[in-house]
Design an enzyme around this catalytic site. Structure first.
Site, PDB file in Angstrom:
ATOM      1  N   CYS A  62       0.870  -1.183   0.000  1.00 59.26           N
ATOM      2  CA  CYS A  62       0.000   0.000   0.000  1.00 59.26           C
ATOM      3  C   CYS A  62       0.899   1.223   0.000  1.00 59.26           C
ATOM      4  CB  CYS A  62      -0.895  -0.027   1.248  1.00 59.26           C
ATOM      5  SG  CYS A  62      -1.861   1.478   1.514  1.00 59.26           S
ATOM      6  N   CYS A  80      -0.573   4.177  -6.670  1.00 60.59           N
ATOM      7  CA  CYS A  80      -1.401   3.441  -5.710  1.00 60.59           C
ATOM      8  C   CYS A  80      -1.547   2.038  -6.272  1.00 60.59           C
ATOM      9  CB  CYS A  80      -2.773   4.108  -5.557  1.00 60.59           C
ATOM     10  SG  CYS A  80      -3.988   3.141  -4.635  1.00 60.59           S
TER      11      CYS A  80
END
Length: 269
Positions: A72, A190
Site C-alpha cells: 500500500c 497506488c
C-alpha cells in the site's frame, strides 16, 4: 518454505501479489485485504500508523512471517519507518510511486503522478520528489494529482465510476504540462490503479507509458529472502487470502485479476 505476509488497505495489493507469485511461486504468501477500513489514502497519518501496527502484530502472531510486504503506497509513506523501528528483527518491503524509473523513461521530461492524498502529502514522497526534480539526471517535472475516490471505485469494482474518474484525473495531469512538452509517462502511485489500466490508457492516449511498482517489489523481496533462481519445474501459484471485508468480493477479484480460484477467509483485526 519461506512465508511472506502481504497487506493492503483492500484489493489493490493484489497487483503486487500477482508479481510476487509470478516471481516466487515457491514462497508461501498470506495476503490481507483490510477492506473494512479502505481506503487508507484519505485517512490521517496517525490512524494509518496505528492500523498498520495492529495488522503487523496480528500477522506475526498468526503466521511468523520471514518478511512483510506493505503493498500500500499510503501505508508505506506514512507507517513503514515506524514499523521498521518497532519490529527491527523483521524485514519490511514497501511500495512507493516509481518516480525514478518514470523519469528515466520519459522523453519529454514531463511525468504525471496519480496517487492518494495521503501518499502525496507525506514527507517520504516530498523528499523523493525533491531529490529527483532538483538533483536527478535527466531533469524532470512531476505533475501530481490526488485521485480522491479512484481507489474506492476500484475496490467496489464500479466500472462506470472508474472510467469517469480516470478521464477526470488524467485530464487534469495533461493540462499541467507546458505547451510543446506533453506528459509522456504516468506513474500509478497506488497499488489499486494498475487494475484500471484500460481506462487509463484510453484517457491518456497510446503515446503515454504507464509505470507501476509490482515487479520491482517482487525483485526486492527475492533479494531480501536471499532466494536463488527457480529450477525449470515451477510449483503451482497459490496464496492464502484474508479479508476484513466481504470474502465473496475478494474471491471474485482474485479470480478476475490473478486467474486463481481462491476462497478468502474472513479475518478479524
Amino acid at each position: 518454505m519461506k512465508t511472506v505476509c502481504v497487506f493492503d488497505s483492500g484489493v489493490g495489493g493484489l497487483s503486487v501479489l500477482r508479481a510476487l507469485l509470478a516471481d516466487m511461486p515457491e514462497v508461501r504468501f498470506i495476503y490481507l485485504a483490510d477492506s473494512a477500513h479502505a481506503p487508507y489514502g484519505e485517512r490521517g497519518a496517525d490512524w494509518v500508523r496505528q492500523r498498520s501496527e495492529r495488522i503487523v502484530n496480528r500477522l506475526r502472531e498468526s503466521f511468523a512471517p520471514d518478511a512483510i510486504v506493505v503493498a500500500c503506497n499510503t501505508a508505506t509513506a506514512l507507517a513503514i519507518d515506524h514499523l521498521r523501528q518497532a519490529h527491527h528483527d523483521l524485514p519490511f518491503i514497501g511500495v512507493e510511486p516509481a518516480l525514478k524509473p518514470a523519469a528515466l523513461q520519459s522523453r519529454t521530461g514531463q511525468v504525471g503522478v496519480m496517487a492518494t492524498r495521503g501518499t502525496l502529502g507525506s514527507e517520504r514522497f516530498a523528499a523523493l520528489r525533491q531529490r529527483l526534480e532538483h538533483h536527478g539526471q535527466p531533469p524532470v517535472d512531476f505533475h501530481c494529482v490526488a485521485c480522491d475516490g479512484l481507489a474506492d471505485a476500484i475496490e467496489r469494482d464500479d466500472q462506470a465510476a472508474i472510467e469517469t474518474l480516470c478521464r477526470h484525473y488524467v485530464g487534469d495531469i495533461m493540462g499541467m504540462a507546458p505547451a510543446g512538452q506533453p506528459v509522456d509517462t504516468l506513474v500509478l502511485g497506488c497499488t489499486h490503479y494498475p487494475f484500471a489500466t484500460e481506462p487509463l490508457r484510453a484517457s491518456a492516449g497510446p503515446g503515454v507509458r504507464l509505470v507501476e511498482t509490482g515487479v520491482p517489489v517482487a525483485r526486492r523481496t527475492r533479494e531480501v529472502l536471499r532466494l536463488t533462481a527457480l529450477s525449470p519445474t515451477r510449483p503451482a501459484q497459490s496464496a492464502t487470502l484474508l479479508t476484513t471485508g466481504q470474502p465473496a468480493a475478494l474471491a471474485h477479484l482474485a479470480q478476475r485479476w490473478l486467474g486463481l480460484p481462491l476462497q478468502p477467509q474472513t479475518w478479524a483485526c
